[in-house]
Design a protein around this motif. Structure first.
Motif, PDB file in Angstrom:
ATOM      1  N   UNK A 132      37.299  59.422  29.835  1.00  0.00           N
ATOM      2  CA  UNK A 132      38.193  58.659  31.109  1.00  0.00           C
ATOM      3  C   UNK A 132      39.627  58.747  30.531  1.00  0.00           C
ATOM      4  N   UNK A 133      40.085  59.018  28.985  1.00  0.00           N
ATOM      5  CA  UNK A 133      41.328  59.146  28.547  1.00  0.00           C
ATOM      6  C   UNK A 133      42.499  58.376  29.555  1.00  0.00           C
ATOM      7  N   UNK A 134      42.297  59.105  30.497  1.00  0.00           N
ATOM      8  CA  UNK A 134      43.563  58.882  32.214  1.00  0.00           C
ATOM      9  C   UNK A 134      43.607  57.576  32.465  1.00  0.00           C
ATOM     10  N   UNK A 135      42.295  57.164  32.500  1.00  0.00           N
ATOM     11  CA  UNK A 135      42.321  55.523  32.919  1.00  0.00           C
ATOM     12  C   UNK A 135      42.982  54.234  32.756  1.00  0.00           C
ATOM     13  N   UNK A 136      43.959  54.701  32.596  1.00  0.00           N
ATOM     14  CA  UNK A 136      44.908  53.230  31.506  1.00  0.00           C
ATOM     15  C   UNK A 136      46.089  52.247  32.416  1.00  0.00           C
ATOM     16  N   UNK A 137      45.901  52.008  31.801  1.00  0.00           N
ATOM     17  CA  UNK A 137      47.166  50.930  32.949  1.00  0.00           C
ATOM     18  C   UNK A 137      49.004  51.874  32.446  1.00  0.00           C
ATOM     19  N   UNK A 138      49.399  51.188  33.436  1.00  0.00           N
ATOM     20  CA  UNK A 138      51.347  52.786  33.073  1.00  0.00           C
ATOM     21  C   UNK A 138      52.008  51.299  33.030  1.00  0.00           C
ATOM     22  N   UNK A 139      52.483  51.148  32.218  1.00  0.00           N
ATOM     23  CA  UNK A 139      53.888  50.697  31.698  1.00  0.00           C
ATOM     24  C   UNK A 139      54.393  51.101  31.742  1.00  0.00           C
ATOM     25  N   UNK A 140      55.790  49.940  32.495  1.00  0.00           N
ATOM     26  CA  UNK A 140      57.314  50.063  32.766  1.00  0.00           C
ATOM     27  C   UNK A 140      57.919  49.634  32.151  1.00  0.00           C
ATOM     28  N   UNK A 154      59.945  43.493  27.164  1.00  0.00           N
ATOM     29  CA  UNK A 154      60.271  43.003  29.037  1.00  0.00           C
ATOM     30  C   UNK A 154      59.891  43.825  29.471  1.00  0.00           C
ATOM     31  N   UNK A 155      58.791  43.531  30.626  1.00  0.00           N
ATOM     32  CA  UNK A 155      58.079  44.464  30.974  1.00  0.00           C
ATOM     33  C   UNK A 155      56.475  44.376  31.903  1.00  0.00           C
ATOM     34  N   UNK A 156      56.256  45.951  32.233  1.00  0.00           N
ATOM     35  CA  UNK A 156      54.851  45.509  32.504  1.00  0.00           C
ATOM     36  C   UNK A 156      54.404  46.366  32.139  1.00  0.00           C
ATOM     37  N   UNK A 157      52.295  46.199  32.677  1.00  0.00           N
ATOM     38  CA  UNK A 157      51.964  47.244  32.693  1.00  0.00           C
ATOM     39  C   UNK A 157      50.579  47.272  34.056  1.00  0.00           C
ATOM     40  N   UNK A 158      50.108  48.343  34.387  1.00  0.00           N
ATOM     41  CA  UNK A 158      49.985  47.931  36.091  1.00  0.00           C
ATOM     42  C   UNK A 158      48.704  48.560  35.464  1.00  0.00           C
ATOM     43  N   UNK A 159      47.860  47.954  36.709  1.00  0.00           N
ATOM     44  CA  UNK A 159      46.151  48.129  37.100  1.00  0.00           C
ATOM     45  C   UNK A 159      46.247  49.583  37.283  1.00  0.00           C
ATOM     46  N   UNK A 160      45.194  50.294  36.965  1.00  0.00           N
ATOM     47  CA  UNK A 160      44.830  51.765  38.281  1.00  0.00           C
ATOM     48  C   UNK A 160      44.083  51.320  38.769  1.00  0.00           C
ATOM     49  N   UNK A 219      49.860  47.472  41.540  1.00  0.00           N
ATOM     50  CA  UNK A 219      48.515  47.755  40.309  1.00  0.00           C
ATOM     51  C   UNK A 219      49.710  46.001  39.624  1.00  0.00           C
ATOM     52  N   UNK A 220      49.934  45.566  39.615  1.00  0.00           N
ATOM     53  CA  UNK A 220      50.167  43.777  39.181  1.00  0.00           C
ATOM     54  C   UNK A 220      49.469  43.172  39.662  1.00  0.00           C
ATOM     55  N   UNK A 221      48.360  43.510  40.402  1.00  0.00           N
ATOM     56  CA  UNK A 221      46.919  42.888  40.297  1.00  0.00           C
ATOM     57  C   UNK A 221      45.739  42.754  40.015  1.00  0.00           C
ATOM     58  N   UNK A 222      45.164  41.764  39.495  1.00  0.00           N
ATOM     59  CA  UNK A 222      43.816  42.200  39.136  1.00  0.00           C
ATOM     60  C   UNK A 222      42.882  40.827  39.250  1.00  0.00           C
ATOM     61  N   UNK A 223      41.324  40.871  39.000  1.00  0.00           N
ATOM     62  CA  UNK A 223      40.294  40.114  39.297  1.00  0.00           C
ATOM     63  C   UNK A 223      39.517  40.060  38.245  1.00  0.00           C
ATOM     64  N   UNK A 224      39.236  38.683  37.860  1.00  0.00           N
ATOM     65  CA  UNK A 224      38.328  39.029  36.743  1.00  0.00           C
ATOM     66  C   UNK A 224      36.813  37.140  37.299  1.00  0.00           C
ATOM     67  N   UNK A 225      36.476  36.821  36.536  1.00  0.00           N
ATOM     68  CA  UNK A 225      35.983  35.766  36.336  1.00  0.00           C
ATOM     69  C   UNK A 225      36.453  34.797  35.303  1.00  0.00           C
ATOM     70  N   UNK A 226      37.198  34.284  35.023  1.00  0.00           N
ATOM     71  CA  UNK A 226      37.939  33.571  34.343  1.00  0.00           C
ATOM     72  C   UNK A 226      36.881  32.385  33.835  1.00  0.00           C
ATOM     73  N   UNK A 227      36.257  31.588  33.287  1.00  0.00           N
ATOM     74  CA  UNK A 227      36.247  30.501  32.601  1.00  0.00           C
ATOM     75  C   UNK A 227      37.216  29.638  31.680  1.00  0.00           C
ATOM     76  N   UNK A 228      36.987  28.880  31.392  1.00  0.00           N
ATOM     77  CA  UNK A 228      38.008  27.411  30.965  1.00  0.00           C
ATOM     78  C   UNK A 228      36.952  25.799  31.360  1.00  0.00           C
ATOM     79  N   UNK A 229      38.679  24.760  31.272  1.00  0.00           N
ATOM     80  CA  UNK A 229      38.622  23.851  31.533  1.00  0.00           C
ATOM     81  C   UNK A 229      39.222  22.519  32.558  1.00  0.00           C
TER      82      UNK A 229
END
Lengths: 388, 388
Positions: free
Chosen positions: B104-112, B120-126, B211-221
Motif C-alpha cells: 500500500x506504499x502508494x497510499x500517501x500524502x501528496x506533498x506540495x 511552507x506548503x501542504x500535504x494532501x490526504x488521499x 484533500x486538505x480536509x481530514x477527520x479524527x477523534x480528538x481528545x483534550x481539555x
C-alpha cells in the motif's frame, strides 16, 4: 460558587505569581457521591461537546470521578522562554506518511509470545496510554497463531463454496466494487483479561491485563451480499466455516444467521487498508463476538450444515467447567468495564484531585450506565459516559 | 426478485463454472433515480448496520449510486491455490507499533511545498484511497508555514495571559490532570479546494483537489475550563490570540465566545498522542472553523479586547473580493461534498455497475441530506448517508 470550583481548586497549573498556591479549604460543593473519596465530576464540559449515540453494539465510554486529598505547594517551574530553540530554526519536512513523536516511543504494544514458537502469542494495546475510544491502527492488539503472513494481495483469493448454488472466488478488486459499509466496533480476544482468574489481583497496567481489546472504524462488504451472490442454500447451510491464509490456517465456525445479521468482510480499518497484522488484505468482522471468529487473512467461507469442530473451537477457545466438560461456541463478548487511569506505571503527582477514566463495552448492545466503587463495592456512583 | 439483484447482476466476481457470466437483461427493478445513468442503491445493508448520530458539527457520510452499462465476459482467473506460499512458512513477527502493508506504499500524502521555502506548503490526504470517515493519523493532511518543530514536550509550556486575573502556564502533565473530552470532528484548511476557482474543471484525484480536509477523534481539555482557571475577564476580553511554537509563530485571533462554546486543547488524535505534524504536544481544536484557527504546537493564549490583526488574518487567510477589499474572520467552513470514487487514477474495469461514494461535511451542523446529479444538474437523486 461556579461549577468549575472543582477544577480551580486543584491548582496543578503553575501560577505566575510568586509563591505557591493558596490553601483554600475543600469547596462546599465537592460533595462525595460514594465512599472511598469519590467526588462528582462537574458538568463543566458543555453538553454540546458530549457526543451522541454510536454503534448499537460496541459502545464504549469514559467515566470520571475525582478523589480528594491534601494539597501541597509545588515548586515554581521555569517560565516559558520567549522563543524556545525550535522557534529559532526552520522545522522538519513534510512526510508522506506520519509517525508518532520519538518522545512517545514508550507507547507501544506489549508483546507476549511463546519462546518456542514465536509466531504464537499476543501483543497488547496500551489502554492506559490512550484517550477516547478509537485505537490507532499501529496499536491495535494482535493475536497470531503462526505469525503474520506476507500476502501478495493480487494473488489472494476469497473462496465461497460448500452449500451454495454458485461457488465464487473474489479478488480484492472484486470486493472493492461492492457497496461498502462502515461500522465503529470493538474487537476483543476471547482470552482477554484472563489474568483476572488469578486468586490475588495482579498489579499491572490496564493494557497488560485487558489490552486484547481495541476499537476501530471498519469498512467492508456485508457478508449477506456475498452469500446471496453465491446463492447460499439457506435451508441446509446453517454454519459457515471461515479459514485464514496464515500458516496456522486458523478457522472458526459461524452461524449463518449471524453472517446475515451484521457480519462483514473488512478491507479498511480507520480509513486505510487493513494492516498486515490485522488481516491484510481482508478479514471477517463479526460485531460483538469473540475475536477468534473475526478470521484474519480470510481465504475461504464454506457453507456447511454443522460446525466443523476445528482446533480453535474444540481444544482451544472453549471454557472448561469444573465437571471436566467445556463450554463451546460462547460467541458473544459480555459487558466489561475497566479503569485506564490511574493505572500502574503512571506517576500520581502528589495528593489532590484525580480523574478516574475508563472504558466500557458489550457485545450485547449499547452501554447504558457505568457505576464505580472505591470502597470495595460498599457504595457505588454513576459515571459520566462519553461516546464518539 | 430480491433486493439483491442489483448486486447479483454485476457479475464481477469469478464464477467457478466454466465459461463467462450469463448475459441476463437489465433487471426490471433497476429503476433510474435520476438522469445520466444513476440507479438506486438497494437497501441490502441491514438497517442495524447503518450507524447512528455523530457529532453535531462535523458530520460526514458516504453516498452511493450506480451507473449501468453493458456487461462483458471476463477471462477466467486462476483458481485459489490450496496452500499459497505464505501458508507454508511461519509468518512474520509481532511488532510494537504497526505499519501499513508495503503493497500500500502508494497510499500517501501528496506533498506540495514551495521550493524556495520547503517548510511552507501542504500535504494532501488521499481521500480517493480511503473508506469511512476516520482519517488514519499517518495520512491526516498537513499545512505548515515553516516546517514541523522538534518540540521536547517536557520543555513546552502553554501560557494563558492578557486580560486574566491569574496568568498561568501549563505543562503537558498539567493538562493531563484535567477531565478529558473527546470529539469526532473534521479539520479543513481554509484554502482547501482552491483549484475549484479554475475556470475549467481540473482533472485530478479527489485528494489532490480536496484533500486538505481530514477527520479524527480528538481528545483534550475544554478551553472553557482553562480560561475559567485563569479567571479570564469576560467583560473586557472578547478575543483570544493563539500562537504556535513553530518557527513561523503562526497565530490567529479567536472570539472568546467560541472558545467557551466548544473549543478545546487537543492532546490526543484517534486515541494516541498528537503526531508532530499535527501539533505535538498540544494544539487547538475549534470545531467547524477553518484550519488556521486550530493553532498547532500551541504555546500562548492571550486574552485581548480586539483581534490582533496578525499576518494570518490580514495578508493571508482572507478572501479578496472584486472591489479590492477582503473578507476577514470568515471562520466557519461551509457545507461541502465531493465524490471520492470513481476518481482519476482509479481504473474502472470495463462497463457495468459502479458505486459512487463521497464525503459531505459542514461546520454549521449535521449533514441532513446529499443529492447527486449525473447530468449536469438537470436532475438529482438523494444519496444514502452512513455515519460512524
Amino acid at each position: 460558587m461556579s461549577g468549575n470550583d472543582f477544577i480551580k481548586d486543584r491548582r496543578n497549573p503553575r501560577h505566575l505569581s510568586a509563591g505557591g498556591p493558596s490553601a483554600d479549604p475543600l469547596p462546599v460543593d465537592l460533595i462525595p457521591v460514594a465512599g472511598g473519596g469519590l467526588l462528582h465530576r462537574r458538568l463543566f464540559l458543555k453538553s454540546g461537546a458530549v457526543l451522541g449515540s454510536a454503534a448499537a453494539l460496541g459502545a464504549a465510554g469514559t467515566f470520571a470521578f475525582a478523589t480528594y486529598g491534601e494539597e501541597s505547594a509545588t515548586e515554581m517551574p521555569p517560565m516559558p522562554p520567549a522563543t524556545p530553540p525550535w522557534m529559532k530554526m526552520p522545522g522538519g519536512p513534510f512526510t508522506n506518511y506520519g509517525r508518532p513523536s520519538p518522545h512517545e516511543k514508550k507507547v507501544i504494544r506489549w508483546i507476549t509470545s511463546n519462546q518456542s514458537s514465536p509466531g504464537n502469542g499476543v501483543s497488547w494495546t496500551p489502554l492506559q496510554d490512550l484517550e477516547g475510544v478509537i485505537t490507532p491502527n499501529g496499536l491495535h492488539f494482535e493475536r497470531h497463531h503462526n505469525g503474520v503472513p506476507a500476502i501478495i494481495p493480487d494473488r489472494h483469493r476469497l473462496l465461497i463454496h460448500g452449500l451454495v448454488a454458485r461457488p465464487l472466488t473474489f479478488m480484492v478488486d472484486d470486493l472493492l466494487r461492492y457497496p461498502m459499509m462502515s461500522r465503529l466496533c470493538f474487537v476483543e480476544c476471547g482470552g482477554n483479561s484472563n489474568a483476572g482468574w488469578n486468586p490475588r489481583p495482579l498489579q499491572a497496567r490496564a493494557g497488560h491485563l485487558h489490552g486484547l481489546a481495541s476499537c476501530s472504524e471498519w469498512s467492508g462488504v456485508a457478508l449477506s451480499v456475498l452469500l446471496d451472490e453465491a446463492r447460499i442454500d439457506r435451508s441446509r447451510a446453517k454454519w459457515l466455516y471461515a479459514e485464514g491464509a496464515d500458516a496456522a490456517a486458523v478457522g472458526a465456525s459461524i452461524p449463518v444467521a449471524k453472517a446475515f445479521d451484521n457480519a462483514f468482510v473488512a478491507l479498511y480499518q480507520n480509513g486505510e487498508r487493513l494492516r498486515p497484522e490485522n488481516g491484510y488484505p481482508m478479514r471477517l468482522l463479526i460485531p460483538g463476538w469473540e475475536g477468534v471468529t473475526h478470521i484474519k487473512w480470510l481465504r475461504r467461507l464454506k457453507a456447511v450444515a454443522q460446525p466443523m469442530m476445528s482446533r480453535e473451537e474444540t481444544s482451544k477457545y472453549t471454557e472448561l467447567v469444573p465437571d471436566g466438560t467445556a463450554r463451546q461456541f460462547t460467541f458473544v463478548m459480555d459487558a466489561k468495564s475497566l479503569i485506564t487511569a490511574p493505572s500502574l506505571g503512571k506517576k500520581m503527582r502528589g495528593p489532590g484531585l484525580y480523574q478516574i477514566t475508563g472504558l466500557a463495552w458489550s457485545g450485547r448492545g449499547r452501554i447504558a450506565r457505568v457505576e464505580v466503587s472505591a470502597d470495595g463495592g460498599e457504595s457505588w456512583a454513576e459515571a459520566e459516559l462519553q461516546e464518539p
